[in-house]
Design an enzyme around this catalytic site. Structure first.
Site, PDB file in Angstrom:
ATOM      1  N   GLU A 130      24.547 114.075  40.377  1.00 30.33           N
ATOM      2  CA  GLU A 130      23.928 113.213  39.386  1.00 30.33           C
ATOM      3  C   GLU A 130      24.660 113.491  37.992  1.00 30.33           C
ATOM      4  O   GLU A 130      23.885 114.120  36.911  1.00 30.33           O
ATOM      5  CB  GLU A 130      22.573 113.555  39.293  1.00 30.33           C
ATOM      6  CG  GLU A 130      21.695 113.035  40.429  1.00 30.33           C
ATOM      7  CD  GLU A 130      20.201 113.519  40.684  1.00 30.33           C
ATOM      8  OE1 GLU A 130      19.862 114.232  39.558  1.00 30.33           O
ATOM      9  OE2 GLU A 130      19.424 113.013  41.607  1.00 30.33           O
ATOM     10  N   GLU A 242      20.218 110.623  50.169  1.00 31.06           N
ATOM     11  CA  GLU A 242      18.705 111.149  49.907  1.00 31.06           C
ATOM     12  C   GLU A 242      17.485 110.203  50.044  1.00 31.06           C
ATOM     13  O   GLU A 242      16.804 110.007  49.177  1.00 31.06           O
ATOM     14  CB  GLU A 242      18.703 111.695  48.444  1.00 31.06           C
ATOM     15  CG  GLU A 242      19.906 112.839  48.480  1.00 31.06           C
ATOM     16  CD  GLU A 242      19.641 113.791  47.039  1.00 31.06           C
ATOM     17  OE1 GLU A 242      18.638 113.771  46.581  1.00 31.06           O
ATOM     18  OE2 GLU A 242      20.715 114.192  46.461  1.00 31.06           O
TER      19      GLU A 242
END
Length: 330
Positions: A130, A242
């Site tokens: 991220e 995810e």
């Protein structure tokens, strides 16, 4: 056939994020379901810097080692997660660092010790997780960007490759499949790294579908397919890393809707040959990060709280079977 069998037939990985607390609790049903249905594991938090290296001279290996032993016993691959995470999962001695030289020394010490301990037991690692803002098309502000500059991704990749040239290095990002501006910036960022020849093996598109609780838009199979194709066209391997989909309590037919979305999204990703993995962020609804953040009634995973397969499981199995048929035909 299990998801694990279907994945093997299609030449891909099917993974689950593993909770270190549940894993250590002795819950045999949890372990049995994990081993039966998945051929890849990701540590939900046990390999993150904050938990594995909480102080400069302190390493906490127990949860890491137990997961690796389990994976080896059950012929599963391990995805390391994660080295650098600008948002969270980082100890205060890193976030409060004020000197670039000191930060580089911490990073070097961390990567060398971590990769040495893994010793080839971890196949791939989300070396940066991220790097962009969660919900906007801009870079995340962090100590890494402040002290090391805008090009810190390249620096981290180069260091990790120098320490272990055999481990696959990945960058993992969220919500690029639902936020067009974020997809565009991430595409430019990755393309720059590839054009400069940085050691980057793959891109993880997380696949958290949190609408309407968090995500600004609903799941879109076409956008996910576009994202996977974008990075595949750069010569990179791609994974959905995810995945979970909220079955929102306001929807009367929520499990049917969830199943349809799971099937469409997984099929959209796996229709691109370079997509080699789908990992779900948890094993069953009994243990999910979603409960803590959005409530216990979102049922985000493929198995219910008793470990029984849901409609979503059947939809994902069908998408995996389609991938296997295409692979066999080739």
């Amino acid at each position: 056939m299990s998801l694990r069998d279907l994945a093997a037939a299609g030449g891909i990985r099917v993974g689950a994020a593993v909770s270190d607390t549940v894993f250590a609790s002795g819950d045999e049903d949890y372990r049995s379901l994990l081993a039966a249905e998945f051929n890849s594991v990701t540590a939900e938090r046990a390999m993150k810097w904050k938990w594995i290296h909480p102080e400069p001279d302190c390493w906490e290996w127990e949860a890491n080692d137990e997961l690796i032993r389990f994976a080896e016993t059950h012929q599963m691959q391990v995805r390391g997660h994660t080295v650098v995470w600008p948002h969270w999962g980082t100890p205060t001695y890193i976030t409060k660092c004020e000197d670039a030289g000191a930060l580089r020394r911490h990073l070097g010490d961390h990567v060398r010790e971590l990769f040495s301990h893994w010793g080839g037991s971890v196949a791939r690692v989300d070396v940066v997780n991220e790097p962009l803002h969660w919900l906007e098309g801009r870079h995340a502000e962090s100590v890494w960007r402040t002290l090391l500059g805008e090009d810190y991704l390249a620096e981290v990749l180069a260091l990790a490759h120098e320490v272990d040239p055999d481990i696959e290095l990945w960058i993992n990002e969220t919500h690029t499949d639902v936020i067009p501006d974020k997809h565009d910036l991430f595409t430019r960022t990755v393309a720059d790294l590839v054009e400069r020849g940085l050691p980057l093996h793959g891109i993880g598109i997380q696949g958290h579908q949190l609408y309407p609780d968090f995500s600004p838009g609903p799941p879109d199979p076409a956008r996910l397919h576009r994202g996977v194709s974008t990075f595949a066209d750069m010569g990179l391997e791609v994974a959905v890393t995810e995945m979970d989909i909220l079955a929102h309590p306001t929807d009367a037919d929520r499990l049917d809707v969830q199943a349809q979305l799971y099937g469409e999204l997984v099929d959209a990703a796996l229709s691109v040959e370079a997509c080699r993995e789908v990992t779900f962020w948890g094993v069953s609804d009994a243990h999910s990060w979603v409960d803590q953040h959005f409530g216990p009634d979102r049922a985000p995973l493929l198995f219910d709280r008793e470990g029984n397969p849901k409609l979503a499981y059947d939809a994902v199995a069908a998408a995996f079977a389609s991938r296997a048929r295409r692979t066999t035909a080739v």
